[in-house]
Write an enzyme that holds these catalytic residues in place. Structure first.
Site, short mmCIF file in Angstrom:
data_model
loop_
_atom_site.label_atom_id
_atom_site.label_comp_id
_atom_site.label_asym_id
_atom_site.label_seq_id
_atom_site.Cartn_x
_atom_site.Cartn_y
_atom_site.Cartn_z
N ARG A 195 -17.48 52.65 9.59
CA ARG A 195 -18.37 53.81 9.70
C ARG A 195 -17.62 54.88 10.47
O ARG A 195 -17.09 54.60 11.55
CB ARG A 195 -19.62 53.43 10.47
CG ARG A 195 -20.58 54.56 10.73
CD ARG A 195 -21.59 54.60 9.63
NE ARG A 195 -22.72 55.46 9.90
CZ ARG A 195 -23.87 55.35 9.24
NH1 ARG A 195 -24.04 54.44 8.31
NH2 ARG A 195 -24.87 56.17 9.49
N LYS A 233 -6.09 59.15 24.45
CA LYS A 233 -5.00 58.34 23.92
C LYS A 233 -4.50 58.85 22.58
O LYS A 233 -3.33 58.78 22.29
CB LYS A 233 -5.43 56.88 23.83
CG LYS A 233 -5.63 56.26 25.23
CD LYS A 233 -5.83 54.77 25.14
CE LYS A 233 -5.96 54.17 26.56
NZ LYS A 233 -6.41 52.77 26.51
N HIS A 279 -21.97 57.13 1.40
CA HIS A 279 -22.53 55.91 1.96
C HIS A 279 -22.83 55.02 0.74
O HIS A 279 -23.98 54.78 0.40
CB HIS A 279 -23.79 56.24 2.75
CG HIS A 279 -24.33 55.10 3.55
ND1 HIS A 279 -23.65 53.93 3.76
CD2 HIS A 279 -25.50 54.94 4.21
CE1 HIS A 279 -24.38 53.12 4.51
NE2 HIS A 279 -25.50 53.70 4.79
N ARG A 294 -28.70 49.62 12.17
CA ARG A 294 -29.31 49.12 10.94
C ARG A 294 -28.25 48.69 9.92
O ARG A 294 -28.26 47.58 9.41
CB ARG A 294 -30.18 50.23 10.35
CG ARG A 294 -30.97 49.89 9.10
CD ARG A 294 -31.69 51.16 8.61
NE ARG A 294 -32.44 51.78 9.68
CZ ARG A 294 -33.70 51.45 9.98
NH1 ARG A 294 -34.32 50.56 9.26
NH2 ARG A 294 -34.31 52.05 10.96
N THR A 295 -27.32 49.59 9.64
CA THR A 295 -26.27 49.29 8.67
C THR A 295 -25.37 48.16 9.15
O THR A 295 -25.02 47.25 8.40
CB THR A 295 -25.42 50.55 8.41
OG1 THR A 295 -26.28 51.59 7.93
CG2 THR A 295 -24.33 50.29 7.39
#
Lengths: 330, 330, 330
Positions: A127, A106, A155, A76-77
């Site tokens: 994010r 890694k 957010h 959605r974001t």
């Protein structure tokens, strides 16, 4: 050294230069914005509404490349940011598996990843699963960083679109009454919103939450310290009849773990349905950060006061505004 | 039949036509390039640096469509190619789950997949888990193929960006001394680099590796056969003081399996830190293919001789150059 | 209320207005098209062939944004749609993990997801695991929906590209003989094709299938009711010598579960190979929806009558035509 100064600037300096528009370097947390900056952003967001309606067309960000660096998926974001960039004529590099960059095997640091990706793009929308990751990225990067959620932390673009929606729907941010309903303990949305509302005058906030997910003391104390009136209530109908905004939220099942009975009890406690609509004032609105389950019944959707899909759309305008401001300024 | 001839041409024909610029059909392996072609590609790559700096702007590849057909994820490589294409005005079709095309359940051959995807795009950038897959794709496809790594086989664009970086940082490729450090047994990067350096004159290569990951005999014999001087050394400080380039690599833990003790011992043996910088010459540079763990300490980053993030950026220019040459020629 | 009327229109109204071109709102199922509409779409698809050949160039859909909302991955279908959009100058928002939107944990309805995504895009191409999902989306959305496959239900653009390929390869759709071969019980492709062929005159259909995957009675009864001649045959050679089109399909192993012996027996029964080519007429073609295993041998590929890769390419033209018609009309 210039490359390390971005995020520190966020902390030390105001966004305004005297006699000039402010310069926005990164979007890291809701707290970085004061009401003047918020107003300025909202003006640009509103301009974006007309641009979006006139598309095909805008080439404001033509030639600019945004990297969506998502360490955990949030479709959605991500789609909202990518739509914003493309509506302005910009281009996008997408990754929803950024964890692969720094896999356990890694072990690359976030800082090294950022230094690589900034070589490929003009702005990074990030994010992350760790609180504070966006700030670390901003300290490292020579290009703008937008925090699209970092773990239980911030957010900020969600907080901005919430406040923008109240402005658009109610027409003002001073002298309003807002009911925050549902999961007030776990929802970072309502916490950020309470924080931002404290920047406005004569605001009254009602908390309507099941006992297990009550608003925490830190926010209450913050509001008190800022002179914001608040009260807790168990009567959704009365609060709804008083408020300009009923901000409903989803009870977050994933926070209850094994305690399914507690979840089920909390979940059914405060539902926004047609009965609630009946007591709400004509000008008032229902908001929700989405996704919703049944805490707002589907028959509410057709009422003009159901603002939650308009609210989601406002996320597009806010993100268009931020991308424009960060990349080409005023 | 024309459709099958591309990769065979790679093997049979030189890239030059007399009196003309060469025509590049596919990029399959480092060996396909001689020093004249490398120089020609590097000239285009350097032009790309100015295009990238002037963007928004380039429309050289406007209307062209690149498919990134990745049978295993490699976010870093994929983003680099996609950025290159978009910086030149081209467009991208992305898949990081190309294996789904030919899943065990469905069993489509690579050749059939390529014939389908070539109908949707103008060039295919392919990452595969099997050595030789890129060559098979090139034999099948009527459009250009770029090998973005095929299993333990080749990763030719990495080899090109390494040589390009040496050219850009040191100013020459003849008469240089290069120290290859770290995991020389498993790193396809250092093996390809040694191979390409053999095309230049008066090159001296030092191998500095823990015993368990020493450079293998095939490369040593190849270098000897080409008249390239090389020696093994256990003294990183002395090598660093001699060399124009210290090329550090990550010890690949995943190759050690259960032998964690061997890994830990190998890992700590040769670290590039401030002490190493102190003995290096002013004009010399530290390179690394990234990602790094702690084989280069973070305090080295601020030194102008730390070239590894510039090296990563050069990957963008090399890929821009290759996309241009394969799609629109000179 | 207008927002709910789209899909109902699909059911109630013809696509033609008197004296005008039809208006296409959504693409939900093969049955929504009659032969006049099919012809009209095919004319646009054929125009698309020249556009694609002249690219770089088309800007017909410049500024339009397509969201590919895939609840299950289908790389082949997704890339085909995304290529179609980009060949016309449009832009794409991609998600292959749309299930995350409505994950069990969060439980958002398809309708709410559609209302959010329609705020970010101009058209939604949707793949879903549940039959009927595309229709539900169309009922909800104010923007066009294209069904890219919904579970065992419909995959209308595949059906359209199959019929378009017959038109392009054979030059007509009336008075043709078509042999459907292979897995006729489970293949939604052959079922949709049989359904669409019934709209044309003087069509004869042969079913050539192993006993365990014979064509089901519903389609046979439908064809009979429409006056379409059909017969079952166990003799692929004879059918191939009669037909204009031999439409081969893959035996779907995943439908056999534990019954591996049955699968193996069915799989080897009807193979299109060079012997089959020998008895086919000069103008006839072999089609296949892909992916194929060994039900068509690789040595058939070089024969000009092997139409299956051209068929895959026609999927691009059909999707370009549909995107144009849905977004900008005639």
């Amino acid at each position: 050294d210039g490359i390390h100064s971005n995020a520190l600037k966020v902390e030390r300096a105001p966004y305004f230069s005297v006699g000039q528009k402010f310069q926005l370097d990164d979007v890291i947390e809701a707290q970085q914005f004061d009401r003047d900056i918020l107003n300025a952003i909202f003006e640009v967001a509103q301009e974006m509404e007309s641009i979006e309606k006139n598309s095909p067309g805008s080439q404001i960000l033509k030639g600019y490349l945004m990297a969506t660096l998502f360490y955990e998926p949030s479709t959605r974001t991500r789609l909202s940011f990518e739509s914003a960039m493309k509506r302005l004529g910009g281009e996008v590099l997408t990754t929803e598996n950024a964890r692969e960059f720094s896999s356990a095997a890694k072990g690359e640091t976030l800082e090294d990843t950022i230094r690589t990706v900034e070589g490929y793009s003009d702005i990074i929308v990030m994010r992350h699963f760790e609180s504070g990751a966006a700030r670390r990225a901003a300290v490292t990067a020579g290009i703008p960083i937008i925090n699209a959620g970092d773990g239980p932390g911030q957010h900020p673009t969600q907080a901005l679109l919430d406040v923008y929606t109240i402005q658009r729907e109610i027409g003002k941010l001073d002298s309003i009454k807002v009911g925050l309903v549902g999961d007030l303990a776990n929802g970072r949305t309502v916490r950020s919103l309470a924080y931002l509302l404290a920047k406005y005058k004569d605001v009254k906030i009602y908390f309507v939450a099941p006992d297990v997910v009550k608003m925490k003391d830190d926010i209450k104390e913050y509001l008190t310290s800022k002179g914001v009136k608040w009260e807790e209530s168990a009567d959704l109908m009365e609060v709804a009849s008083e408020c300009d905004v009923v901000y409903q939220t989803r009870i977050q099942k994933e926070r209850f773990g094994e305690r399914v009975d507690l979840y089920e009890k909390a979940r059914g406690k405060y539902i926004v349905n047609k009965d609630v609509l009946k007591v709400m004032q004509t000008h008032a609105v229902v908001m929700h950060p989405l996704p919703r389950l049944d805490e707002i019944t589907v028959d509410v959707d057709a009422d003009p006061r159901a603002a939650y899909f308009r609210q989601a759309k406002n996320g597009l305008y806010i993100r268009m505004a931020l991308l424009k401001l960060l990349l080409v300024g005023w």
